[in-house]
Design a protein around this motif. Structure first.
Motif, PDB file in Angstrom:
ATOM      1  N   GLY A  77     -42.598 -85.597 -51.500  1.00 10.52           N
ATOM      2  CA  GLY A  77     -43.071 -86.991 -50.971  1.00 10.52           C
ATOM      3  C   GLY A  77     -44.488 -87.256 -51.387  1.00 10.52           C
ATOM      4  N   SER A  78     -45.311 -88.110 -50.904  1.00 14.88           N
ATOM      5  CA  SER A  78     -46.690 -88.176 -51.334  1.00 14.88           C
ATOM      6  C   SER A  78     -47.601 -87.548 -50.008  1.00 14.88           C
ATOM      7  CB  SER A  78     -47.342 -89.539 -51.309  1.00 14.88           C
ATOM      8  OG  SER A  78     -47.143 -90.328 -50.266  1.00 14.88           O
ATOM      9  N   LEU A  79     -48.697 -86.983 -50.344  1.00 15.56           N
ATOM     10  CA  LEU A  79     -49.610 -86.339 -49.494  1.00 15.56           C
ATOM     11  C   LEU A  79     -50.866 -87.219 -49.617  1.00 15.56           C
ATOM     12  CD1 LEU A  79     -48.745 -82.784 -50.398  1.00 15.56           C
ATOM     13  CD2 LEU A  79     -48.554 -83.559 -47.921  1.00 15.56           C
ATOM     14  N   ALA A  80     -51.680 -87.293 -48.397  1.00 18.09           N
ATOM     15  CA  ALA A  80     -52.766 -88.112 -48.319  1.00 18.09           C
ATOM     16  C   ALA A  80     -53.872 -87.342 -48.813  1.00 18.09           C
ATOM     17  CB  ALA A  80     -52.982 -88.548 -46.913  1.00 18.09           C
ATOM     18  N   ASP A  91     -44.725 -75.573 -48.192  1.00 19.67           N
ATOM     19  CA  ASP A  91     -43.267 -75.206 -48.052  1.00 19.67           C
ATOM     20  C   ASP A  91     -42.317 -76.389 -46.883  1.00 19.67           C
ATOM     21  OD1 ASP A  91     -43.552 -73.354 -49.863  1.00 19.67           O
ATOM     22  OD2 ASP A  91     -43.520 -71.850 -48.429  1.00 19.67           O
ATOM     23  N   THR A  92     -43.289 -76.716 -45.850  1.00 15.22           N
ATOM     24  CA  THR A  92     -42.529 -77.529 -44.868  1.00 15.22           C
ATOM     25  C   THR A  92     -42.577 -79.108 -45.477  1.00 15.22           C
ATOM     26  OG1 THR A  92     -43.687 -75.962 -43.173  1.00 15.22           O
ATOM     27  CG2 THR A  92     -43.176 -78.485 -42.503  1.00 15.22           C
ATOM     28  N   HIS A  93     -43.494 -79.562 -46.330  1.00 18.05           N
ATOM     29  CA  HIS A  93     -43.592 -80.664 -46.937  1.00 18.05           C
ATOM     30  C   HIS A  93     -42.408 -80.853 -47.784  1.00 18.05           C
ATOM     31  CE1 HIS A  93     -45.183 -84.659 -47.799  1.00 18.05           C
ATOM     32  NE2 HIS A  93     -45.084 -84.249 -49.422  1.00 18.05           N
ATOM     33  N   CYS A  94     -42.092 -79.804 -48.507  1.00 16.76           N
ATOM     34  CA  CYS A  94     -41.063 -79.613 -49.426  1.00 16.76           C
ATOM     35  C   CYS A  94     -39.670 -80.026 -48.490  1.00 16.76           C
ATOM     36  CB  CYS A  94     -40.998 -78.421 -50.235  1.00 16.76           C
ATOM     37  SG  CYS A  94     -42.053 -78.528 -51.624  1.00 16.76           S
ATOM     38  N   GLN A  95     -39.419 -79.140 -47.545  1.00 14.76           N
ATOM     39  CA  GLN A  95     -38.182 -79.478 -46.759  1.00 14.76           C
ATOM     40  C   GLN A  95     -38.207 -80.818 -46.094  1.00 14.76           C
ATOM     41  OE1 GLN A  95     -36.604 -75.610 -47.593  1.00 14.76           O
ATOM     42  NE2 GLN A  95     -35.862 -76.785 -45.835  1.00 14.76           N
ATOM     43  N   ASN A  96     -39.098 -81.147 -45.709  1.00 10.95           N
ATOM     44  CA  ASN A  96     -38.880 -82.581 -45.204  1.00 10.95           C
ATOM     45  C   ASN A  96     -38.964 -83.724 -46.030  1.00 10.95           C
ATOM     46  OD1 ASN A  96     -39.454 -81.186 -42.637  1.00 10.95           O
ATOM     47  ND2 ASN A  96     -41.561 -81.759 -42.545  1.00 10.95           N
ATOM     48  N   THR A  97     -39.038 -83.440 -47.343  1.00  9.40           N
ATOM     49  CA  THR A  97     -38.978 -84.609 -48.281  1.00  9.40           C
ATOM     50  C   THR A  97     -37.923 -84.185 -49.381  1.00  9.40           C
ATOM     51  OG1 THR A  97     -40.840 -83.980 -49.638  1.00  9.40           O
ATOM     52  CG2 THR A  97     -41.537 -85.625 -47.587  1.00  9.40           C
ATOM     53  N   ARG A  98     -37.089 -83.504 -49.042  1.00  9.37           N
ATOM     54  CA  ARG A  98     -36.056 -83.007 -49.992  1.00  9.37           C
ATOM     55  C   ARG A  98     -35.226 -84.401 -50.211  1.00  9.37           C
ATOM     56  NH1 ARG A  98     -30.491 -81.589 -48.173  1.00  9.37           N
ATOM     57  NH2 ARG A  98     -31.627 -81.273 -46.035  1.00  9.37           N
ATOM     58  N   PRO A  99     -34.929 -84.559 -51.443  1.00 14.38           N
ATOM     59  CA  PRO A  99     -34.046 -85.905 -51.724  1.00 14.38           C
ATOM     60  C   PRO A  99     -32.679 -86.043 -51.227  1.00 14.38           C
ATOM     61  CG  PRO A  99     -35.481 -84.994 -53.755  1.00 14.38           C
ATOM     62  CD  PRO A  99     -35.238 -83.912 -52.659  1.00 14.38           C
ATOM     63  N   ALA A 100     -32.342 -87.088 -51.042  1.00 13.70           N
ATOM     64  CA  ALA A 100     -31.012 -87.245 -50.279  1.00 13.70           C
ATOM     65  C   ALA A 100     -30.023 -86.952 -51.479  1.00 13.70           C
ATOM     66  CB  ALA A 100     -30.783 -88.931 -50.116  1.00 13.70           C
ATOM     67  N   GLY A 101     -28.978 -85.867 -50.929  1.00  7.22           N
ATOM     68  CA  GLY A 101     -27.998 -85.601 -51.912  1.00  7.22           C
ATOM     69  C   GLY A 101     -28.059 -84.320 -52.225  1.00  7.22           C
ATOM     70  N   GLN A 217     -58.864 -83.400 -59.663  1.00  3.73           N
ATOM     71  CA  GLN A 217     -59.363 -84.669 -59.002  1.00  3.73           C
ATOM     72  C   GLN A 217     -59.698 -84.121 -57.687  1.00  3.73           C
ATOM     73  OE1 GLN A 217     -55.514 -86.953 -58.760  1.00  3.73           O
ATOM     74  NE2 GLN A 217     -54.721 -85.355 -57.046  1.00  3.73           N
ATOM     75  N   THR A 218     -60.504 -85.105 -57.037  1.00  4.00           N
ATOM     76  CA  THR A 218     -60.988 -84.652 -55.898  1.00  4.00           C
ATOM     77  C   THR A 218     -59.911 -84.539 -54.560  1.00  4.00           C
ATOM     78  OG1 THR A 218     -61.444 -86.934 -55.123  1.00  4.00           O
ATOM     79  CG2 THR A 218     -63.185 -86.090 -55.957  1.00  4.00           C
ATOM     80  N   CYS A 219     -60.214 -83.656 -53.493  1.00  2.36           N
ATOM     81  CA  CYS A 219     -59.199 -83.355 -52.811  1.00  2.36           C
ATOM     82  C   CYS A 219     -58.800 -84.487 -51.788  1.00  2.36           C
ATOM     83  CB  CYS A 219     -59.588 -82.046 -51.890  1.00  2.36           C
ATOM     84  SG  CYS A 219     -59.872 -80.554 -53.109  1.00  2.36           S
ATOM     85  N   ASN A 220     -59.640 -85.660 -51.495  1.00  3.78           N
ATOM     86  CA  ASN A 220     -59.130 -86.556 -50.663  1.00  3.78           C
ATOM     87  C   ASN A 220     -58.406 -87.649 -51.511  1.00  3.78           C
ATOM     88  OD1 ASN A 220     -61.389 -87.528 -52.316  1.00  3.78           O
ATOM     89  ND2 ASN A 220     -62.492 -88.344 -50.584  1.00  3.78           N
ATOM     90  N   THR A 221     -57.565 -87.189 -52.715  1.00  6.09           N
ATOM     91  CA  THR A 221     -56.906 -88.280 -53.395  1.00  6.09           C
ATOM     92  C   THR A 221     -55.329 -87.987 -52.973  1.00  6.09           C
ATOM     93  OG1 THR A 221     -58.541 -88.004 -55.090  1.00  6.09           O
ATOM     94  CG2 THR A 221     -56.442 -88.931 -55.678  1.00  6.09           C
ATOM     95  N   THR A 222     -54.684 -88.913 -53.071  1.00  2.13           N
ATOM     96  CA  THR A 222     -53.488 -88.828 -52.964  1.00  2.13           C
ATOM     97  C   THR A 222     -52.495 -87.910 -54.122  1.00  2.13           C
ATOM     98  OG1 THR A 222     -52.996 -90.944 -52.067  1.00  2.13           O
ATOM     99  CG2 THR A 222     -51.028 -90.073 -52.752  1.00  2.13           C
ATOM    100  N   GLY A 223     -51.767 -86.966 -53.365  1.00  2.00           N
ATOM    101  CA  GLY A 223     -51.215 -86.095 -54.335  1.00  2.00           C
ATOM    102  C   GLY A 223     -49.649 -85.687 -54.053  1.00  2.00           C
ATOM    103  N   TYR A 224     -48.792 -85.102 -54.827  1.00  2.00           N
ATOM    104  CA  TYR A 224     -47.513 -84.551 -54.534  1.00  2.00           C
ATOM    105  C   TYR A 224     -47.498 -83.364 -54.660  1.00  2.00           C
ATOM    106  CZ  TYR A 224     -46.603 -89.615 -54.723  1.00  2.00           C
ATOM    107  OH  TYR A 224     -46.506 -91.041 -54.403  1.00  2.00           O
ATOM    108  N   LEU A 225     -46.087 -82.361 -54.560  1.00  4.89           N
ATOM    109  CA  LEU A 225     -45.815 -81.156 -54.882  1.00  4.89           C
ATOM    110  C   LEU A 225     -44.690 -80.900 -55.631  1.00  4.89           C
ATOM    111  CD1 LEU A 225     -46.584 -79.714 -51.215  1.00  4.89           C
ATOM    112  CD2 LEU A 225     -48.392 -79.609 -53.051  1.00  4.89           C
ATOM    113  N   TYR A 226     -44.654 -80.054 -56.466  1.00  4.10           N
ATOM    114  CA  TYR A 226     -43.451 -79.561 -56.998  1.00  4.10           C
ATOM    115  C   TYR A 226     -42.531 -78.632 -56.035  1.00  4.10           C
ATOM    116  CZ  TYR A 226     -44.975 -80.987 -61.713  1.00  4.10           C
ATOM    117  OH  TYR A 226     -45.187 -81.590 -62.782  1.00  4.10           O
ATOM    118  N   CYS A 227     -41.408 -79.077 -55.956  1.00  2.32           N
ATOM    119  CA  CYS A 227     -40.611 -78.098 -54.857  1.00  2.32           C
ATOM    120  C   CYS A 227     -39.616 -77.502 -55.729  1.00  2.32           C
ATOM    121  CB  CYS A 227     -40.222 -78.871 -53.749  1.00  2.32           C
ATOM    122  SG  CYS A 227     -41.126 -79.948 -53.084  1.00  2.32           S
ATOM    123  N   ALA A 228     -39.294 -76.283 -55.574  1.00  2.00           N
ATOM    124  CA  ALA A 228     -38.136 -75.392 -56.040  1.00  2.00           C
ATOM    125  C   ALA A 228     -37.100 -74.755 -55.052  1.00  2.00           C
ATOM    126  CB  ALA A 228     -38.746 -74.254 -56.880  1.00  2.00           C
TER     127      ALA A 228
END
Length: 230
Positions: A77-80, A91-101, A217-228
């Motif tokens: 999911g997105s990060l501010a 890692d915590t963000h990946c766990q918390n935004t794991r896709p349904a299913g 990009q500047t660090c105050n930009t919205t971004g996402y993460l790859y999760c494995a």
């Protein structure tokens, strides 16, 4: 049956004959593209795996890559901003935004840091010679090489990690088929600060090295993460 052992469901026990018969017909008719094992061995292996997976699901257990023939790979999911608390926060963000299913289990962020808390030599989250798929379970992103990275310096992924045009924080520099390095000075101070510095990101719609190593990009930009999946 041993005391405390959970008895398989009647449905699974009742489908043993049908499953084995189907496998037998597929092999005899050459519908399957892989050599068939002897009938009894194929049948027993298949049913054993079916019963094992069912029992684990019914028990509410988590799944790891070792329970499958591949690992899941998705964008979070997105990060501010790029200040999400380093690898642990990622890692915590990946766990918390794991896709349904997707099965329960451990999912970690694919990124690097300047302080070496996560890189190819330390706490790396991709596995060597492993197939990674999108959350749909069928779209193959690619297979990692012996160094546990995708060979995208000169080659391409099988499919892009995702079809959504967003910026995915990585801090990664693809410097060869078997060498990924940190983009020094472009990790938002090891993913701890939003204003000021810059962070390197990748494009999930790309199949080249740009999927992980595109630009800053500047660090105050919205971004996402790859999760494995682990």
């Amino acid at each position: 049956m041993l005391a405390g052992t959970k008895k398989p469901s009647r449905f699974l026990e009742g489908t043993r004959s049908a499953c084995c018969s189907l496998l037998f017909l597929l092999c005899r008719c050459e519908i399957v593209s892989v050599p068939c094992l002897p009938f009894d061995a194929s049948c027993n292996m298949f049913v054993a795996e079916l019963l094992r997976s069912s029992a684990k699901s019914e028990a509410g257990g988590s799944f790891a890559c070792a329970d499958q023939t591949f690992c899941y790979f998705y964008i979070s999911g997105s990060l501010a901003s790029g200040a999400f608390g380093g690898p642990t926060g990622g890692d915590t963000h990946c766990q918390n935004t794991r896709p349904a299913g997707l099965p329960a289990g451990t999912y970690q962020a694919v990124l690097m840091t300047d302080n070496a808390s996560r890189n190819m030599a330390n706490d790396w989250v991709l596995k060597p010679q492993t197939e990674y798929r999108r959350p749909d379970g069928t779209t193959i992103i690619g297979v990692t090489n012996a160094a546990a990275v995708f060979s995208v310096a000169t080659g391409n992924l099988t499919s892009s990690p995702d079809s959504t045009l967003v910026s995915v924080w990585t801090g990664i520099r693809v410097n060869g088929e078997e060498l990924w390095e940190v983009q020094s000075g472009n990790t938002c101070l090891d993913w701890t600060t939003g204003p000021g510095p810059s962070g390197y990101y990748g494009s999930p719609i790309d199949t080249t090295y740009a999927a992980f190593d595109l630009t800053t990009q500047t660090c105050n930009t919205t971004g996402y993460l790859y999760c494995a999946q682990q």
